[in-house]
Design a protein around this motif. Structure first.
Motif, PDB file in Angstrom:
ATOM      1  N   PHE B 230      66.547 -77.532 -10.966  1.00  0.00           N
ATOM      2  CA  PHE B 230      66.044 -78.886 -11.237  1.00  0.00           C
ATOM      3  C   PHE B 230      64.537 -78.877 -11.496  1.00  0.00           C
ATOM      4  N   ALA B 231      63.827 -78.050 -10.722  1.00  0.00           N
ATOM      5  CA  ALA B 231      62.379 -77.982 -10.907  1.00  0.00           C
ATOM      6  C   ALA B 231      62.015 -77.192 -12.154  1.00  0.00           C
ATOM      7  N   GLY B 232      62.919 -76.316 -12.588  1.00  0.00           N
ATOM      8  CA  GLY B 232      62.635 -75.404 -13.693  1.00  0.00           C
ATOM      9  C   GLY B 232      62.764 -76.029 -15.061  1.00  0.00           C
ATOM     10  N   MET B 233      63.533 -77.095 -15.158  1.00  0.00           N
ATOM     11  CA  MET B 233      63.597 -77.811 -16.433  1.00  0.00           C
ATOM     12  C   MET B 233      63.726 -79.309 -16.154  1.00  0.00           C
ATOM     13  N   THR B 234      62.711 -80.036 -16.605  1.00  0.00           N
ATOM     14  CA  THR B 234      62.661 -81.478 -16.350  1.00  0.00           C
ATOM     15  C   THR B 234      62.522 -82.222 -17.670  1.00  0.00           C
ATOM     16  N   PHE B 235      62.547 -83.533 -17.607  1.00  0.00           N
ATOM     17  CA  PHE B 235      62.155 -84.344 -18.755  1.00  0.00           C
ATOM     18  C   PHE B 235      60.689 -83.979 -19.085  1.00  0.00           C
ATOM     19  N   ASP B 236      60.246 -84.210 -20.313  1.00  0.00           N
ATOM     20  CA  ASP B 236      58.887 -83.777 -20.655  1.00  0.00           C
ATOM     21  C   ASP B 236      57.806 -84.606 -19.961  1.00  0.00           C
ATOM     22  N   ASP B 237      58.204 -85.726 -19.338  1.00  0.00           N
ATOM     23  CA  ASP B 237      57.228 -86.492 -18.545  1.00  0.00           C
ATOM     24  C   ASP B 237      57.359 -86.153 -17.056  1.00  0.00           C
ATOM     25  N   ASP B 238      57.921 -84.999 -16.760  1.00  0.00           N
ATOM     26  CA  ASP B 238      58.037 -84.450 -15.407  1.00  0.00           C
ATOM     27  C   ASP B 238      59.138 -85.070 -14.547  1.00  0.00           C
ATOM     28  N   ARG B 239      59.872 -86.013 -15.105  1.00  0.00           N
ATOM     29  CA  ARG B 239      60.964 -86.550 -14.295  1.00  0.00           C
ATOM     30  C   ARG B 239      62.053 -85.491 -14.145  1.00  0.00           C
ATOM     31  N   ILE B 240      62.583 -85.404 -12.925  1.00  0.00           N
ATOM     32  CA  ILE B 240      63.687 -84.487 -12.672  1.00  0.00           C
ATOM     33  C   ILE B 240      64.985 -85.174 -13.087  1.00  0.00           C
ATOM     34  N   GLY B 241      65.825 -84.447 -13.805  1.00  0.00           N
ATOM     35  CA  GLY B 241      67.094 -85.012 -14.255  1.00  0.00           C
ATOM     36  C   GLY B 241      68.061 -85.200 -13.101  1.00  0.00           C
ATOM     37  N   ALA B 242      69.033 -86.051 -13.326  1.00  0.00           N
ATOM     38  CA  ALA B 242      70.031 -86.304 -12.277  1.00  0.00           C
ATOM     39  C   ALA B 242      71.073 -85.202 -12.246  1.00  0.00           C
ATOM     40  N   CYS B 243      71.125 -84.429 -13.307  1.00  0.00           N
ATOM     41  CA  CYS B 243      72.253 -83.522 -13.487  1.00  0.00           C
ATOM     42  C   CYS B 243      71.788 -82.309 -14.280  1.00  0.00           C
ATOM     43  N   PHE B 244      72.412 -81.171 -14.025  1.00  0.00           N
ATOM     44  CA  PHE B 244      71.946 -79.937 -14.638  1.00  0.00           C
ATOM     45  C   PHE B 244      73.137 -79.096 -15.095  1.00  0.00           C
ATOM     46  N   PHE B 245      73.018 -78.579 -16.317  1.00  0.00           N
ATOM     47  CA  PHE B 245      74.078 -77.735 -16.881  1.00  0.00           C
ATOM     48  C   PHE B 245      73.679 -76.259 -16.818  1.00  0.00           C
ATOM     49  N   THR B 246      74.636 -75.398 -16.714  1.00  0.00           N
ATOM     50  CA  THR B 246      74.333 -73.958 -16.695  1.00  0.00           C
ATOM     51  C   THR B 246      74.961 -73.202 -17.863  1.00  0.00           C
ATOM     52  N   GLU B 247      75.825 -73.881 -18.640  1.00  0.00           N
ATOM     53  CA  GLU B 247      76.493 -73.205 -19.749  1.00  0.00           C
ATOM     54  C   GLU B 247      76.279 -73.969 -21.060  1.00  0.00           C
ATOM     55  N   PRO B 248      76.070 -73.288 -22.160  1.00  0.00           N
ATOM     56  CA  PRO B 248      75.960 -71.831 -22.314  1.00  0.00           C
ATOM     57  C   PRO B 248      74.636 -71.301 -21.766  1.00  0.00           C
ATOM     58  N   ASP B 249      73.680 -72.200 -21.500  1.00  0.00           N
ATOM     59  CA  ASP B 249      72.423 -71.782 -20.900  1.00  0.00           C
ATOM     60  C   ASP B 249      71.962 -72.926 -20.000  1.00  0.00           C
ATOM     61  N   PHE B 250      70.971 -72.676 -19.185  1.00  0.00           N
ATOM     62  CA  PHE B 250      70.449 -73.725 -18.325  1.00  0.00           C
ATOM     63  C   PHE B 250      69.929 -74.888 -19.175  1.00  0.00           C
ATOM     64  N   ALA B 251      70.270 -76.097 -18.761  1.00  0.00           N
ATOM     65  CA  ALA B 251      69.794 -77.278 -19.498  1.00  0.00           C
ATOM     66  C   ALA B 251      69.889 -78.497 -18.604  1.00  0.00           C
ATOM     67  N   VAL B 252      68.789 -79.232 -18.559  1.00  0.00           N
ATOM     68  CA  VAL B 252      68.811 -80.484 -17.805  1.00  0.00           C
ATOM     69  C   VAL B 252      69.501 -81.552 -18.651  1.00  0.00           C
ATOM     70  N   ASP B 253      70.294 -82.384 -18.025  1.00  0.00           N
ATOM     71  CA  ASP B 253      70.965 -83.488 -18.707  1.00  0.00           C
ATOM     72  C   ASP B 253      69.954 -84.600 -18.995  1.00  0.00           C
TER      73      ASP B 253
END
Lengths: 502, 502
Positions: B230-253
């Motif tokens: 969650f800390a590793g990929m956020t919205f570009d305004d630093d907001r942490i996403g509510a949900c995180f994907f790991t496939e096919p690669d890490f990605a914040v929702d």
């Protein structure tokens, strides 16, 4: 019942023959087909669909890349794929299918794709020209698009290796091409009967496919392989099966059809004539003549074939209610003729004389028992049924010849018996009977008339079934399992190249 | 709209954090489960089916051997598989599904098997206790039977590693076990919210799952991995996403929920308290406090949270039409309390003082703006809506405490506001609010009352949704996509172990 099923099925194997057949497994030609169509930029969502036209009939393996647009996919994509040889199949609703052949033959797949983008490689083989992909669902957050929808087409025959006939008649050229294409599609690791449905070796189909192969692809080893299969595993009473499976291992089907079994000898002889491979002829001769002997012993009493009604103990045609007695009487006579010839060729003189005598006696019995002097047509069975098939086979077996045969054909066409020809397989024999009567022009016209109508209806390959009067006819209870690329329909290419050109 | 979707979604990454999260990918425990049931001798044909009960809820990969009997198969076998967490799912007809969540979540597969016998290994992961296999078709010539139907169950947690609580109360013991089982099922390569549906990391769920994990499996690295994601990929305004994907690669929702974002700091603090891992606390502190700062800047005016109505900008609960203003006011106060504490602990004194002041001011504003002096309950939004959620969160945030809190709980239970609690997630906070009011006995009874009814209804794992008054309730338009093993429902195990035993 139009299938056979034996509860305690026992077989007999010749391991040398089976090994030989295995060793002849062909390498398949492969071709990558990626239709250049405008689908890549379409974003599809719930219930959207695309139809891809591959522009010709192919047999092979599909792959595509599934990409997403919108938010990150938050659910799998759920797709339905429909493969169609004939465009009309795309509109058929498989949930309503209620025919007696397995629903499993309908070429549809439901796929969940969990991770995207992904290259999706379908493991099953399909026969199709048209592909419809329906997106059952994605999610509210994303849509999908397709890239590089490609087909790896396979065949053991190479279309480019055979030259066109180039007659002045465009329809004849087209029929020749489609017949060739039909055969090529069905030439896989064996001669398959149909590439959508059945997908296996049938002896009656092989008999015709091999003839077309000799005037086109000349893939002699594939014929040889199939002949050794049938000879390599038989019923335990030496009867050759009508059908042969290769997966997961070689296995003869528990279906016996007397006409098909008797064709085996002719099929072996045709192979010898095409190749000069005497070793194979000698190897297979004993089991081939046994098929005739078994019929004579089991089914022929006083030189008359049993009245088998419309039973599935011989094939003849799919025509419903067709009485097959007269037809198999004729087919036995026809096989005895070849039997006598091959036996003589191999120096098996006593047998040759015996077959000749049987042939004459059965010919005489045919005229005595099946010829209706009033109607001047052949009848079949206790109800003296008049069918196209009986006339055709009596002529092909030369029970009547020359002008008499010509007259009978004319009479049959005028009378148009209630029991019609259903399959292109039967139509092939009809054309051959006209050729045997000596009227090449009529034969060519009748051939063009029948197969030409399929061409005009848009056929890329010739169909398993075609009734010009009822395009929706199916012996299976539904057209959904009809096969639109069926080997037994490819014979015009043989007829054209053997009889109608040069 | 109960989902979020951003058209031009931009993110910001911390590659060190993402690498750390990747390196912490867990190895999964695997267990082979092969139910000992009497299905192997059954021969199935068209429309026949079998139901296999795996006797408990599992997450994993199915395999089986498909054999044939009768003649050699002359058509593929066409199977439909239905996987069900809850037996009732087996009777649901997916063709009628019309909910707004993707139909792709329904655990059904259509399979063509071309060659038999064959070991069939399904590549997708399923969550289920019950498996129904329906034979759509074989052919007239053969039937199929199933052998060795096995499941390779997977989880990153080991059920055997945790001892039972062994209280004198069997229901409490059972609730503890099922909670633990629910968590264990959802512990895969991340803490998943549900194993049937969604199958991904949600921050609000992680917040609760981690708490249960610390009193059971103590898989600290899995929490650490998720925190760094969650800390590793956020919205570009630093907001942490509510949900995180790991496939096919890490990605914040592209979903932001203010309450979830503020929980991040508490989740990091809980992790520190459980592990003493100060490095992680220090790494994640800056992005964690930013979540509070962003809410203060974006959503709070004059110490009052915006009236966001029932919008999906904060979660709170699935309750339809729930006005979330008072709840997020309270959640902000709650987060500020942790913010002040953690800031002080890390020597960030100015911030600590600032958060304390904000907390007090927002508490005062809460009483001023949301307390209804007549009804003696909290109201929310311009229509002064009374909901369970508002009372619960005001107590959990200690806007009211002690006897006042006890009285408010009593009053709420008597008044039974129209806007009810829908999810076990909300019920968890209800129980916590009772605990905070000091009435442990009532908390335990209410917990037993709610989760105990799921036990009595036969739950093997706790459900995503449970409304004792309407077992068929679904926020998705159909129970077919309801999840019956959902991590946010596993908290009784935490509550029991932390508050109700020892």
């Amino acid at each position: 019942m139009n299938y056979s099923k034996i509860d305690e099925f026992k077989t007999k194997s010749n391991s040398d023959f089976l090994k030989l057949a295995k060793d002849l497994k062909p390498r398949l030609y492969q071709e990558k087909i990626c239709p250049d169509q405008d689908y890549e930029n379409k974003v599809l969502r719930k219930n959207d669909s695309i139809v891809i036209d591959f522009k010709d009939h192919f047999v092979g393996y599909l792959s595509f890349t599934l990409e997403t647009s919108g938010s990150h996919f938050d659910a799998p994509a759920y797709l339905k794929l429909n493969f169609a040889e004939n465009e009309a199949e795309l509109d058929e609703d498989s949930s309503t299918y209620d025919g007696w052949l397995s629903k499993a033959w309908i070429q549809e797949e439901f796929l969940h794709i969990d991770i995207m983008p992904q290259r999706v490689d379908l493991k099953r083989r399909y026969a199709f020209r048209y592909l419809k992909i329906t997106v059952i669902d994605t999610s509210e957050k994303y849509g999908v698009s397709f890239k590089d929808i490609c087909l790896r087409a396979v065949s053991s025959a190479d279309m480019n290796a055979v030259k066109d006939v180039n007659t002045p008649d465009p329809m004849l050229n087209r029929i020749d091409y489609i017949g060739r294409k039909t055969l090529q599609q069905c030439m896989q690791e064996v001669f398959e009967d149909g590439v959508k449905r059945d997908r296996r070796l049938w002896l009656g189909d092989l008999f015709l496919q091999a003839k077309v192969n000799y005037v086109t692809f000349k893939n002699y080893d594939l014929v040889k392989r199939c002949l050794y299969m049938f000879a390599g595993m038989t019923f335990d009473d030496d009867r050759i099966g009508a059908c042969f499976f290769t997966e997961p291992d070689f296995a003869v089907d528990d279906t016996y059809l007397a006409d098909y079994a008797m064709f085996f000898l002719i099929c072996v002889w045709d192979y010898y004539e095409a190749t000069g491979d005497r070793k194979t002829l000698e190897d297979l001769y004993p089991i081939a003549i046994k098929q005739i002997d078994i019929v004579l012993k089991n089914n022929v009493k006083g030189f008359v074939y049993d009245d088998i009604g419309d039973s599935f103990t011989a094939f003849v045609d799919w025509s419903k209610g067709l009485n097959k007695q007269a037809s198999v009487q004729a087919i036995t006579i026809y096989a005895l003729g070849y039997g006598a010839k091959v036996a003589e060729f191999l120096g098996d003189i006593d047998r040759s004389i015996y077959y000749k005598k049987c042939k004459d006696a059965m010919t005489e019995a045919a005229l005595e028992n099946f010829w209706d002097q009033d109607k001047k047509m052949f009848v079949s069975g206790k109800d003296r049924q008049i069918s196209w098939a009986s006339q055709v086979w009596m002529i092909e077996a030369e029970v009547v010849k020359g002008q008499e045969a010509k007259d009978l054909i004319k009479r049959t066409m005028e009378f148009n018996p209630e029991y019609k020809m259903v399959s292109p397989y039967m139509y092939h024999h009809f054309i051959v009977s006209i050729i045997k009567s000596g009227d090449l022009e009529l034969a060519k016209n009748e051939m063009k008339n029948y197969w030409g109508k399929m061409v005009e209806a848009g056929a890329d390959t010739f169909w398993e079934l075609y009734n010009p009067l009822d395009p929706n006819e199916s012996p299976y209870g539904s057209t959904m399992v009809n096969s639109y690329c069926h080997a037994w329909s490819c014979t015009p290419t043989y007829l054209i190249r053997k009889y109608f050109v040069g």
